[in-house]
Enzyme design. Structure first.
Site, PDB file in Angstrom:
ATOM      1  N   ASP A 421     -28.111 -21.327  -3.680  1.00 32.65           N
ATOM      2  CA  ASP A 421     -28.421 -20.320  -2.673  1.00 32.65           C
ATOM      3  C   ASP A 421     -29.639 -20.747  -1.871  1.00 32.65           C
ATOM      4  OD1 ASP A 421     -27.751 -17.457  -1.839  1.00 32.65           O
ATOM      5  OD2 ASP A 421     -29.899 -17.276  -2.277  1.00 32.65           O
ATOM      6  N   GLU A 450     -25.728 -24.193   0.058  1.00 33.97           N
ATOM      7  CA  GLU A 450     -25.509 -23.083   0.979  1.00 33.97           C
ATOM      8  C   GLU A 450     -26.632 -23.106   2.019  1.00 33.97           C
ATOM      9  OE1 GLU A 450     -25.737 -18.387   1.741  1.00 33.97           O
ATOM     10  OE2 GLU A 450     -27.174 -19.571   0.632  1.00 33.97           O
TER      11      GLU A 450
END
Length: 699
Positions: A421, A450
């Site tokens: 993330d 990401e």
């Protein structure tokens, strides 16, 4: 090896020093002169090479790796080049003679495939080609009656040397010796003698093992070869707490799903053909500043909070949310996934809720503001009051070691992939260190970045180790946008960045996906699955979940902030699930090697800009061809009719040829040629996915 095959060193002066994978660097002797860096046969601009070898380029086992270089020499003598893959043990592996692709720029190319994982290298050997020089000169001189006897004897001597090269196969040696005899046979005509020395069998024998002089190797550039999943994979994301979640009417509250109930979803994921079951964070969730439904600032007593607000009294990144179950339950989930042929990916979100144990144990790992409070995460105007970002500058060694320990915990429980993330909000050097450390012990682990961020950061994260990266695909909708983006991905960055195409995520629901209905969900799945070897969907895609929170490009009633159980059985029973369609796309991907690699993409013009046509072609060294042609209606609201104009050369066909195509989605067959009419109704089928049948094959 004979002298002809040995790399040569010429000239006087300083020796060169060379680090593995780096260009040679000249050293300066006492006299002040330097030895030339360039070889006797200059070999320049070798590709693949990432920043001149600073980082390794990437490949997977069996991938066709294009090797290119600029190779030339002084004068008019013939020059040639050989591409070589250097094995992890330092020995030469697969090699191929390179083809001159552009005489004007002296650019050569070849394609090689590594056959094992490990840290390989790429090298290009430039060399003088005495046979090529003789062939050119002899053809001209013998044809003109100039120095005939001399030219024929020189050819005979060259082929004698070539026949005796170590490693020459007996068949080739016999061909070359026979040619020598005919070159010297004065009972034959001059043209016949010359023809014997330039015949196809002679050229074939020399292609297999050429006569090489002045061999000049380039530096060896690093190439990291990983397992197939690092490049070719299909991800299915879901929140385990939603699977099996239900509202207890008697108690008046929601009951969370568990790892055991989430495991019941795995057969359906495997049945759709996905490789990876990706779990959003499974850790304890903080209570302080917990967010409510739709990112509201006030959470009710039964609201579960965002799983990205990691950490509570029960523990942090190395702990499980107690409502999901125990490590025994998690191990059961992983084991069940493995039984079904699935790997498990876990979200690695390096951020903390205010209740995370690190906040009290290591306050130096966070940023303290002037008023003494810890800074929460912000991306103005967005505010994430329930999350504290880490500060890597005060105690980098402590944070590095702790994160590595956390990752090891999950690897020990069977996690083989990590979706990271927001990696662009952490130091790049940290990721380079962490991924390398993990790879030294667990080279099978795959990392997905990401990083929806600026290109420099996105590309550097790929260079330092991330095998896959989220991309800008979700925002590329027009035909020209898709073509432009893919042309960049398949050329400029293809040797280090592997994009993963996701039509939606739990954070992203673009306007296109909000208003296109089932047709747009189908056509975007076709594009994602067939344009990129790596793709993924977020749970609920099968049900065409498209309602957006007003003013935001994300789902209404976002699963990040509440339970979202889905009635999968009803959708299947009533026939409005896209699961069969997604399954077919994954079957097509697995059936076609051409779709498992990023390179080999060609876009073909269409008279209507709302129709996109592209092909993906792979030709193995043994000549085996796989060719897929895709035509997509990009307009989810209307029927589109147009003519597709095929680049026949890119398809390996002559302009006048006709060939059979079979639609992998419907089974229909057609006869196609250079110009073809298509009609696509998005409410019936928004795309053709054609297998181009081999020459001579019917439907």
């Amino acid at each position: 090896m004979t002298t002809e095959e040995q790399p040569t060193t010429r000239g006087t002066g300083a020796a060169t020093t060379q680090r593995p994978g780096s260009p040679a660097v000249p050293t300066t002797p006492a006299g002040g002169s330097t030895r030339p860096v360039v070889g006797r046969i200059p070999v320049l601009d070798v590709s693949p090479a990432v920043d001149a070898g600073r980082w390794p380029s990437k490949a997977v086992v069996g991938e066709l790796v294009p090797v290119t270089a600029t190779v030339f020499r002084e004068g008019h003598d013939a020059v040639a080049a050989t591409a070589v893959l250097v094995r992890p043990d330092g020995t030469d592996g697969p090699s191929a003679r390179m083809t001159l692709t552009d005489a004007g720029t002296d650019r050569y190319a070849a394609v090689l495939a590594p056959d094992a994982t490990g840290d390989w290298g790429v090298r290009v050997d430039g060399w003088s080609d005495p046979y090529g020089t003789w062939d050119h000169d002899a053809t001209i001189k013998v044809g003109a009656g100039v120095d005939v006897a001399l030219m024929l004897e020189e050819g005979a001597r060259l082929l004698e040397r070539a026949a005796g090269l170590p490693g020459r196969d007996e068949e080739g040696a016999q061909v070359l010796r026979a040619a020598v005899g005919r070159l010297r046979d004065t009972s034959l005509g001059d043209a016949e003698r010359l023809a014997a020395g330039t015949a196809a069998p002679v050229r074939e024998a020399l292609d297999r093992l050429p006569l090489r002089e002045m061999v000049s190797p380039s530096p060896t550039y690093p190439l990291r070869v990983e397992r197939r999943l690092a490049a070719f994979s299909s991800w299915y994301e879901f929140f385990p707490r939603s699977e099996g979640a239900h509202f207890d009417e008697e108690a008046g509250r929601w009951v969370s799903g568990t790892f055991r109930t989430a495991a019941e979803r795995l057969p359906a994921i495997a049945e759709m053909g996905f490789d990876i079951a990706y779990l959003t964070p499974v850790h304890p969730i903080g209570v302080t500043n917990r967010k409510g439904p739709n990112n509201s600032l006030t959470a009710g007593p039964g609201d579960p909070g965002s799983p990205y607000a990691i950490g509570a009294a029960e523990g942090g990144h190395d702990a499980l949310h107690p409502e999901l179950g125990t490590f025994e339950d998690f191990d059961h989930f992983v084991a069940r996934a493995k039984e079904l042929g699935l790997e498990v990916a876990l979200d690695l979100a390096l951020q903390c809720s205010p209740d995370h144990p690190w906040v009290t144990e290591h306050p130096e790992w966070f940023t303290t503001r002037a008023d003494g409070t810890i800074a929460y995460a912000e991306n103005p105007p967005k505010k994430y009051q329930d999350i504290y970002p880490l500060n890597f500058d005060n105690d980098p060694e402590g944070i590095y070691a702790e994160v590595k320990r956390v990752v090891d915990v999950w690897i020990s429980h069977g996690v083989t992939c990590f979706r990271v993330d927001n990696p662009h909000t952490k130091p790049v050097e940290f990721w380079e260190w962490l991924i390398a450390e993990v790879a030294s012990e667990h080279p099978e682990v795959v990392w997905l970045s990401e990083a929806f961020t600026r290109p420099a950061m996105m590309h550097t994260l790929a260079k330092v180790g991330f095998q896959q990266s989220y991309s800008y695909f979700a925002w590329r909708n027009a035909g020209w946008e898709i073509r432009e983006y893919l042309e960049q991905l398949t050329t400029e960055s293809a040797h280090y960045m592997r994009p993963s195409f996701w039509p939606t995520t739990h954070d992203i629901l673009t306007p296109t996906m909000q208003y296109g209905g089932p047709p747009v969900f189908k056509l975007r799945a076709v594009l994602a699955a067939l344009l990129s070897p790596s793709w993924g969907i977020y749970s609920g895609y099968e049900l065409v979940e498209h309602a957006a929170r007003p003013g935001a490009e994300e789902q209404l009633d976002n699963e990040k902030y509440q339970f979202r159980p889905r009635d999968w059985e009803r959708a299947e029973r009533e026939g409005w699930s896209l699961a069969p369609y997604l399954k077919r796309l994954n079957e097509v991907r697995r059936a076609h090697p051409a779709l498992q690699e990023l390179r080999g993409t060609t876009f073909h013009p269409c008279d209507d800009e709302n129709v996109l046509a592209f092909s993906r072609r792979r030709v193995d060294p043994d000549g085996t061809e796989d060719l897929v042609l895709v035509v997509v209606n990009l307009d989810p609201h209307a029927v589109r009719e147009t003519t597709v104009h095929l680049d026949m050369a890119a398809l390996g066909r002559q302009w006048w040829e006709r060939f059979t195509v079979r639609d992998e989605l419907t089974g229909a067959t057609y006869e196609w040629g250079e110009h073809d009419y298509v009609r696509l109704d998005p409410y019936v089928e928004p795309a053709h996915v054609f297998r181009v049948m081999p020459h001579g094959a019917g439907g």
